[in-house]
Motif scaffolding. Sequence first.
Motif, PDB file in Angstrom:
ATOM      1  N   LEU A   1     109.445  50.714  20.115  1.00 20.36           N
ATOM      2  CA  LEU A   1     110.828  50.454  19.704  1.00 20.36           C
ATOM      3  C   LEU A   1     110.957  49.194  18.866  1.00 20.36           C
ATOM      4  CD1 LEU A   1     112.663  51.248  23.079  1.00 20.36           C
ATOM      5  CD2 LEU A   1     112.385  52.757  21.096  1.00 20.36           C
ATOM      6  N   VAL A   2     109.955  48.301  18.930  1.00 20.61           N
ATOM      7  CA  VAL A   2     110.019  47.014  18.229  1.00 20.61           C
ATOM      8  C   VAL A   2     108.711  46.768  17.486  1.00 20.61           C
ATOM      9  CG1 VAL A   2     111.663  45.993  19.865  1.00 20.61           C
ATOM     10  CG2 VAL A   2     109.225  45.818  20.307  1.00 20.61           C
ATOM     11  N   THR A   3     108.646  45.625  16.790  1.00 15.81           N
ATOM     12  CA  THR A   3     107.414  45.257  16.091  1.00 15.81           C
ATOM     13  C   THR A   3     106.441  44.608  17.078  1.00 15.81           C
ATOM     14  OG1 THR A   3     108.219  43.050  15.525  1.00 15.81           O
ATOM     15  CG2 THR A   3     108.748  44.841  13.992  1.00 15.81           C
ATOM     16  N   PRO A   4     105.141  44.538  16.744  1.00 16.90           N
ATOM     17  CA  PRO A   4     104.172  43.880  17.643  1.00 16.90           C
ATOM     18  C   PRO A   4     104.528  42.434  17.950  1.00 16.90           C
ATOM     19  CG  PRO A   4     103.014  45.206  16.007  1.00 16.90           C
ATOM     20  CD  PRO A   4     104.459  45.205  15.614  1.00 16.90           C
ATOM     21  N   ASP A   5     104.996  41.669  16.955  1.00 20.35           N
ATOM     22  CA  ASP A   5     105.361  40.277  17.206  1.00 20.35           C
ATOM     23  C   ASP A   5     106.563  40.172  18.135  1.00 20.35           C
ATOM     24  OD1 ASP A   5     103.358  38.956  15.766  1.00 20.35           O
ATOM     25  OD2 ASP A   5     104.424  39.243  13.874  1.00 20.35           O
ATOM     26  N   LEU A   6     107.534  41.067  17.985  1.00 23.09           N
ATOM     27  CA  LEU A   6     108.691  41.057  18.878  1.00 23.09           C
ATOM     28  C   LEU A   6     108.278  41.408  20.299  1.00 23.09           C
ATOM     29  CD1 LEU A   6     111.693  42.654  16.920  1.00 23.09           C
ATOM     30  CD2 LEU A   6     111.523  40.323  17.826  1.00 23.09           C
ATOM     31  N   TYR A   7     107.342  42.348  20.452  1.00 26.75           N
ATOM     32  CA  TYR A   7     106.934  42.681  21.813  1.00 26.75           C
ATOM     33  C   TYR A   7     106.109  41.560  22.431  1.00 26.75           C
ATOM     34  CZ  TYR A   7     106.423  45.561  25.883  1.00 26.75           C
ATOM     35  OH  TYR A   7     106.545  46.030  27.174  1.00 26.75           O
ATOM     36  N   LEU A   8     105.418  40.796  21.613  1.00 29.29           N
ATOM     37  CA  LEU A   8     104.768  39.599  22.126  1.00 29.29           C
ATOM     38  C   LEU A   8     105.821  38.643  22.682  1.00 29.29           C
ATOM     39  CD1 LEU A   8     102.121  38.050  22.496  1.00 29.29           C
ATOM     40  CD2 LEU A   8     102.428  37.111  20.203  1.00 29.29           C
ATOM     41  N   GLY A   9     106.968  38.546  21.993  1.00 29.32           N
ATOM     42  CA  GLY A   9     108.078  37.749  22.499  1.00 29.32           C
ATOM     43  C   GLY A   9     108.635  38.310  23.795  1.00 29.32           C
ATOM     44  N   VAL A  10     108.635  39.641  23.945  1.00 29.01           N
ATOM     45  CA  VAL A  10     109.082  40.272  25.190  1.00 29.01           C
ATOM     46  C   VAL A  10     108.136  39.906  26.334  1.00 29.01           C
ATOM     47  CG1 VAL A  10     109.425  42.489  26.364  1.00 29.01           C
ATOM     48  CG2 VAL A  10     110.274  42.166  24.029  1.00 29.01           C
ATOM     49  N   LEU A  11     106.829  39.935  26.075  1.00 28.20           N
ATOM     50  CA  LEU A  11     105.863  39.541  27.101  1.00 28.20           C
ATOM     51  C   LEU A  11     106.051  38.077  27.492  1.00 28.20           C
ATOM     52  CD1 LEU A  11     102.595  41.292  25.834  1.00 28.20           C
ATOM     53  CD2 LEU A  11     104.079  41.997  27.716  1.00 28.20           C
ATOM     54  N   PHE A  12     106.345  37.233  26.501  1.00 22.97           N
ATOM     55  CA  PHE A  12     106.625  35.827  26.794  1.00 22.97           C
ATOM     56  C   PHE A  12     107.870  35.697  27.658  1.00 22.97           C
ATOM     57  CE2 PHE A  12     108.871  31.895  25.264  1.00 22.97           C
ATOM     58  CZ  PHE A  12     108.096  31.002  25.982  1.00 22.97           C
ATOM     59  N   LEU A  13     108.906  36.461  27.338  1.00 26.00           N
ATOM     60  CA  LEU A  13     110.125  36.499  28.153  1.00 26.00           C
ATOM     61  C   LEU A  13     109.796  36.838  29.602  1.00 26.00           C
ATOM     62  CD1 LEU A  13     113.192  37.141  28.836  1.00 26.00           C
ATOM     63  CD2 LEU A  13     112.797  39.359  27.788  1.00 26.00           C
ATOM     64  N   CYS A  14     108.917  37.797  29.820  1.00 28.89           N
ATOM     65  CA  CYS A  14     108.576  38.228  31.174  1.00 28.89           C
ATOM     66  C   CYS A  14     107.856  37.138  31.964  1.00 28.89           C
ATOM     67  CB  CYS A  14     107.696  39.476  31.115  1.00 28.89           C
ATOM     68  SG  CYS A  14     108.553  40.963  30.525  1.00 28.89           S
ATOM     69  N   ALA A  15     107.224  36.189  31.282  1.00 27.36           N
ATOM     70  CA  ALA A  15     106.462  35.129  31.957  1.00 27.36           C
ATOM     71  C   ALA A  15     107.294  33.891  32.256  1.00 27.36           C
ATOM     72  CB  ALA A  15     105.256  34.738  31.103  1.00 27.36           C
ATOM     73  N   LEU A  16     108.531  33.847  31.782  1.00 22.20           N
ATOM     74  CA  LEU A  16     109.338  32.632  31.907  1.00 22.20           C
ATOM     75  C   LEU A  16     109.885  32.438  33.322  1.00 22.20           C
ATOM     76  CD1 LEU A  16     111.379  32.735  28.574  1.00 22.20           C
ATOM     77  CD2 LEU A  16     109.587  31.108  29.207  1.00 22.20           C
ATOM     78  N   PRO A  17     110.198  31.192  33.696  1.00 22.71           N
ATOM     79  CA  PRO A  17     110.837  30.929  34.995  1.00 22.71           C
ATOM     80  C   PRO A  17     112.294  31.360  34.991  1.00 22.71           C
ATOM     81  CG  PRO A  17     110.655  28.901  33.737  1.00 22.71           C
ATOM     82  CD  PRO A  17     109.909  29.942  32.961  1.00 22.71           C
ATOM     83  N   SER A  18     112.895  31.303  36.169  1.00 21.65           N
ATOM     84  CA  SER A  18     114.310  31.634  36.310  1.00 21.65           C
ATOM     85  C   SER A  18     115.179  30.491  35.779  1.00 21.65           C
ATOM     86  CB  SER A  18     114.630  31.896  37.779  1.00 21.65           C
ATOM     87  OG  SER A  18     115.997  32.182  37.968  1.00 21.65           O
ATOM     88  N   THR A  19     116.424  30.810  35.517  1.00 20.06           N
ATOM     89  CA  THR A  19     117.384  29.775  35.151  1.00 20.06           C
ATOM     90  C   THR A  19     117.760  28.966  36.393  1.00 20.06           C
ATOM     91  OG1 THR A  19     119.276  31.194  35.573  1.00 20.06           O
ATOM     92  CG2 THR A  19     118.359  31.240  33.356  1.00 20.06           C
TER      93      THR A  19
END
Length: 330
Positions: A94-112
């Motif tokens: 659904l997205v570009t490879p670089d955007l999905y890399l950003g999605v994987l980074f999102l998944c690794a982030l801490p909570s607010t």
Amino acid sequence: MSLRRFLPDRFTCALIVTVVTASLLPCRGTAASVFNVLTDAAIALLFFLHGAKLSREAVLAGMTHWRLHLTVLASTFVLFPLLGVLLRPLLAPLVTPDLYLGVLFLCALPSTVQSSIAFTSMARGNIPAAICAASASSMLGIFITPLLVGLMMESHGQGGMSWDALGTIVLQLLVPFVAGQVAQRWIGGWVNRHRGMLAYVDQGSILLVVYTAFSAAVLQGLWKQTPLPVLGGLLVVNVVLLALALLATRYGSRALGFHREDEITIVFCGSKKSLASGVPMAKVLFAGHPLGMIVLPIMLFHQIQLMTCAVLARRYARPIEWKAAPATTD
């Protein structure tokens, strides 16, 4: 009145204005170098002030509810990364490879921290546990997020995390945070009395990183590489991730036997991802990647989680408000 709750807040509007400004007037050359120095200084100040604000006593006191905290941490640092990796064959097209890399980074982030506590309070959840769980997630994220990013980048075919990147994380994020913790006994009270100042530093550092990141990305052809269908795909990816996290934390906490107040805390702390931590970390961890693509998923996820959790918090609070109503009418 209810429609206003779905409108973006002032900070989200500021983010949109910053992206538009970077798209029309990207900084380059000497100006870009100056903005990079200012951004690094703002990030260091941000983590120093967060270290000075975080109460060690509150964290230690809240650690007694260890089952709840482990559940929140498992959702943040285990469930989300697993979803990002396992759903890649379905969501990545659904997205570009670089955007999905950003999605994987999102998944690794801490909570607010702020919004997790605010929504827990609004929903009548366990507020002390939320303070401890969100603070612990934010603090541990300095260590865990870079390691998770390295593992997921390897699975994404991008190579692992370099020692240089980890060293930069330590110098730029961890050292100021520890310095803030050390200085807390002298300045902690002053920082907590001036929370508005911390909010300005918090938001200002994010806006600086977003402006420099999107300036560089625009000069590299960001919007030519990201048509509207791809942005729509990114919206779908974010909605799917948030929906699965909310369902898992809600029904998982019930299966584990938590009370309603603890369930609320787990739902709102375990489903969030921190824009405040994510944008500065992205600048450090993804120096050789198109940073605009990396931070775009977390910027979009930020707004989606705020709107969704505002509705969910009101629904959680409604039965308690209904039960309390007869007492107020007598």
